[in-house]
Design a protein around this motif. Structure first.
Motif, mmCIF file in Angstrom:
data_model
loop_
_atom_site.group_PDB
_atom_site.id
_atom_site.type_symbol
_atom_site.label_atom_id
_atom_site.label_comp_id
_atom_site.label_asym_id
_atom_site.label_seq_id
_atom_site.Cartn_x
_atom_site.Cartn_y
_atom_site.Cartn_z
ATOM 1 N N UNK A 269 0.825 -1.196 0.000
ATOM 2 C CA UNK A 269 0.000 0.000 0.000
ATOM 3 C C UNK A 269 0.866 1.255 0.000
ATOM 4 N N UNK A 270 1.957 1.223 0.744
ATOM 5 C CA UNK A 270 2.836 2.379 0.828
ATOM 6 C C UNK A 270 3.625 2.643 -0.440
ATOM 7 N N UNK A 271 3.761 1.609 -1.304
ATOM 8 C CA UNK A 271 4.517 1.784 -2.552
ATOM 9 C C UNK A 271 3.603 1.670 -3.767
ATOM 10 N N UNK A 272 2.334 1.987 -3.555
ATOM 11 C CA UNK A 272 1.337 1.781 -4.606
ATOM 12 C C UNK A 272 1.678 2.543 -5.889
ATOM 13 N N UNK A 273 2.131 3.782 -5.762
ATOM 14 C CA UNK A 273 2.410 4.591 -6.954
ATOM 15 C C UNK A 273 3.451 3.934 -7.846
ATOM 16 N N UNK A 274 4.465 3.351 -7.235
ATOM 17 C CA UNK A 274 5.496 2.672 -8.024
ATOM 18 C C UNK A 274 4.908 1.509 -8.803
ATOM 19 N N UNK A 275 4.079 0.710 -8.140
ATOM 20 C CA UNK A 275 3.498 -0.449 -8.815
ATOM 21 C C UNK A 275 2.512 -0.023 -9.898
ATOM 22 N N UNK A 276 1.805 1.080 -9.687
ATOM 23 C CA UNK A 276 0.902 1.580 -10.722
ATOM 24 C C UNK A 276 1.688 1.907 -11.980
ATOM 25 N N UNK A 277 2.824 2.584 -11.832
ATOM 26 C CA UNK A 277 3.653 2.914 -12.996
ATOM 27 C C UNK A 277 4.152 1.655 -13.691
ATOM 28 N N UNK A 278 4.626 0.698 -12.904
ATOM 29 C CA UNK A 278 5.191 -0.508 -13.507
ATOM 30 C C UNK A 278 4.133 -1.352 -14.204
ATOM 31 N N UNK A 279 2.952 -1.455 -13.589
ATOM 32 C CA UNK A 279 1.878 -2.223 -14.221
ATOM 33 C C UNK A 279 1.379 -1.514 -15.479
ATOM 34 N N UNK A 280 1.256 -0.191 -15.431
ATOM 35 C CA UNK A 280 0.815 0.559 -16.611
ATOM 36 C C UNK A 280 1.773 0.347 -17.775
ATOM 37 N N UNK A 281 3.068 0.422 -17.493
ATOM 38 C CA UNK A 281 4.068 0.213 -18.548
ATOM 39 C C UNK A 281 4.055 -1.230 -19.057
ATOM 40 N N UNK A 282 3.930 -2.178 -18.141
ATOM 41 C CA UNK A 282 4.024 -3.586 -18.513
ATOM 42 C C UNK A 282 2.827 -4.048 -19.330
ATOM 43 N N UNK A 283 1.649 -3.567 -18.959
ATOM 44 C CA UNK A 283 0.428 -4.108 -19.554
ATOM 45 C C UNK A 283 -0.283 -3.130 -20.484
ATOM 46 N N UNK A 284 0.333 -1.967 -20.715
ATOM 47 C CA UNK A 284 -0.255 -1.010 -21.645
ATOM 48 C C UNK A 284 -1.559 -0.427 -21.156
ATOM 49 N N UNK A 285 -1.682 -0.192 -19.843
ATOM 50 C CA UNK A 285 -2.911 0.311 -19.251
ATOM 51 C C UNK A 285 -2.797 1.797 -18.947
ATOM 52 N N UNK A 286 -3.933 2.478 -18.924
ATOM 53 C CA UNK A 286 -3.964 3.843 -18.449
ATOM 54 C C UNK A 286 -3.757 3.869 -16.948
ATOM 55 N N UNK A 287 -3.455 5.063 -16.422
ATOM 56 C CA UNK A 287 -3.130 5.172 -15.001
ATOM 57 C C UNK A 287 -4.283 4.714 -14.115
ATOM 58 N N UNK A 288 -5.506 5.097 -14.434
ATOM 59 C CA UNK A 288 -6.640 4.727 -13.582
ATOM 60 C C UNK A 288 -6.894 3.222 -13.613
ATOM 61 N N UNK A 289 -6.754 2.626 -14.782
ATOM 62 C CA UNK A 289 -6.941 1.176 -14.888
ATOM 63 C C UNK A 289 -5.821 0.433 -14.172
ATOM 64 N N UNK A 290 -4.591 0.914 -14.309
ATOM 65 C CA UNK A 290 -3.471 0.275 -13.615
ATOM 66 C C UNK A 290 -3.641 0.397 -12.106
ATOM 67 N N UNK A 291 -4.145 1.549 -11.647
ATOM 68 C CA UNK A 291 -4.374 1.734 -10.211
ATOM 69 C C UNK A 291 -5.414 0.744 -9.697
ATOM 70 N N UNK A 292 -6.438 0.489 -10.494
ATOM 71 C CA UNK A 292 -7.460 -0.490 -10.087
ATOM 72 C C UNK A 292 -6.873 -1.886 -9.999
ATOM 73 N N UNK A 293 -5.977 -2.221 -10.919
ATOM 74 C CA UNK A 293 -5.323 -3.537 -10.892
ATOM 75 C C UNK A 293 -4.447 -3.672 -9.645
ATOM 76 N N UNK A 294 -3.702 -2.631 -9.322
ATOM 77 C CA UNK A 294 -2.832 -2.677 -8.142
ATOM 78 C C UNK A 294 -3.667 -2.764 -6.868
ATOM 79 N N UNK A 295 -4.743 -2.004 -6.797
ATOM 80 C CA UNK A 295 -5.631 -2.093 -5.636
ATOM 81 C C UNK A 295 -6.169 -3.515 -5.478
#
Length: 295
Positions: A84-110
């Motif tokens: 939870x404390x490093x959520x922003x980092x994982x959002x960036x990495x998931x967005x880059x890895x899976x070609x997702x927008x920021x909001x969609x990547x944030x939902x995946x990380x959550x």
């Protein structure tokens, strides 16, 4: 003085036995976004790295499997806190890895963090679901209880770099097993960052070991390794999975076969029970003689 500066690029490393080594071979490979843009050089694991990870997982098994289920749940929950404390980092990495927008990547990380919490809550409950007393025709109690299988090789999903990864790793360690994880080949960065979270939480070194590289190169070593007790084939394509099943049969490994998955769905208990053994104990009832007692 110029305001321009060079960014500090991150060096990603393997995670073996609680430490962060480079690949034994010294090799790396390029990791790119879904659009082909360069992100990082990831370590390309060798067969020696895989063997070292198995040694670390075996060494950690007795302590981890011997911990109380309640304690394992606390440790897993601590991992969720750190994620939870490093959520922003994982959002960036998931967005880059899976070609997702920021909001969609944030939902995946959550969803991935929630999934980790979900499995943390199961650690001290799964025994009540799959264990219990068995009726027998005789003056005995007959009790069954689950025990972890041992060292589990986990081939993480190729297409779901974080939610899928969490969904295959968390249930393995929640039930007391230790894991050697082969990350998604094309999108390994969330897995390598998860290793950093594990290292700074309360998970003992060796409980989870993370390898990146070519799945087809690393997986056969794990499937044939005599000290690996089980293998999850999720990240293997059908041809590779068939070869790995054949290799795994040599020491009667438990095998979780690959298949299509919707990682967004509630997982149920299938993966919690996939790598459990059942221990059955018989105990006499009634008086045990002088000084005895009824149980």
């Amino acid at each position: 003085m110029s305001d321009a500066r060079l960014g500090v690029l991150k060096t990603y490393k393997l995670y073996i036995g609680g430490k962060f080594p480079r690949s034994e071979s010294g090799r790396v490979y390029e990791v790119t976004t879904s659009k082909g843009e360069w992100l990082a050089n990831a370590p390309q694991s060798s067969r020696k790295d895989a063997r070292d990870a198995v040694v670390a997982a075996r060494k950690a098994f007795s302590g981890w499997s011997g911990a109380t289920a309640y304690n394992r749940g606390q440790v897993l929950y601590r991992v969720a806190e750190m994620l939870e404390g490093r959520k922003d980092q994982f959002v960036r990495e998931v967005a880059d890895a899976e070609g997702l927008g920021k909001s969609r990547a944030a939902a995946v990380v959550d969803a991935a963090i929630d999934r980790w919490v979900w499995y943390a809550g199961w650690t001290d409950k799964i025994a009540q679901v799959v264990g219990g007393g068995n009726p027998v025709a005789g003056p005995f109690f007959n009790l069954s209880s689950p025990e972890p299988t041992g060292v589990v090789a986990v081939l993480a999903p190729q297409e779901s770099s974080f939610l899928g990864l969490v969904s295959v790793v968390a249930p393995v360690i929640a039930t007391g097993n230790t894991a050697v994880v082969v990350s998604s080949e094309s999108a390994p960065l969330p897995a390598l960052s998860l290793a950093e979270v594990l290292a700074t939480s309360d998970v003992p070194g060796g409980v989870v070991n993370v390898l990146s590289g070519r799945t087809a190169e690393i997986a056969p070593t794990l499937a044939a390794h005599q000290d690996v007790n089980a293998i999850d084939l999720t990240g293997a394509d059908p041809a590779l999975a068939k070869d790995l099943e054949t290799a795994a049969a040599d020491n009667l490994k438990r095998v979780l076969r690959a298949g299509p998955h919707d990682w967004s769905q509630t997982p149920g208990t299938k993966r919690l029970t996939a790598f459990l053994e059942t221990k059955t104990v018989w105990h006499p009832t009634g008086s045990l003689g002088v000084g005895g007692s009824a149980y």
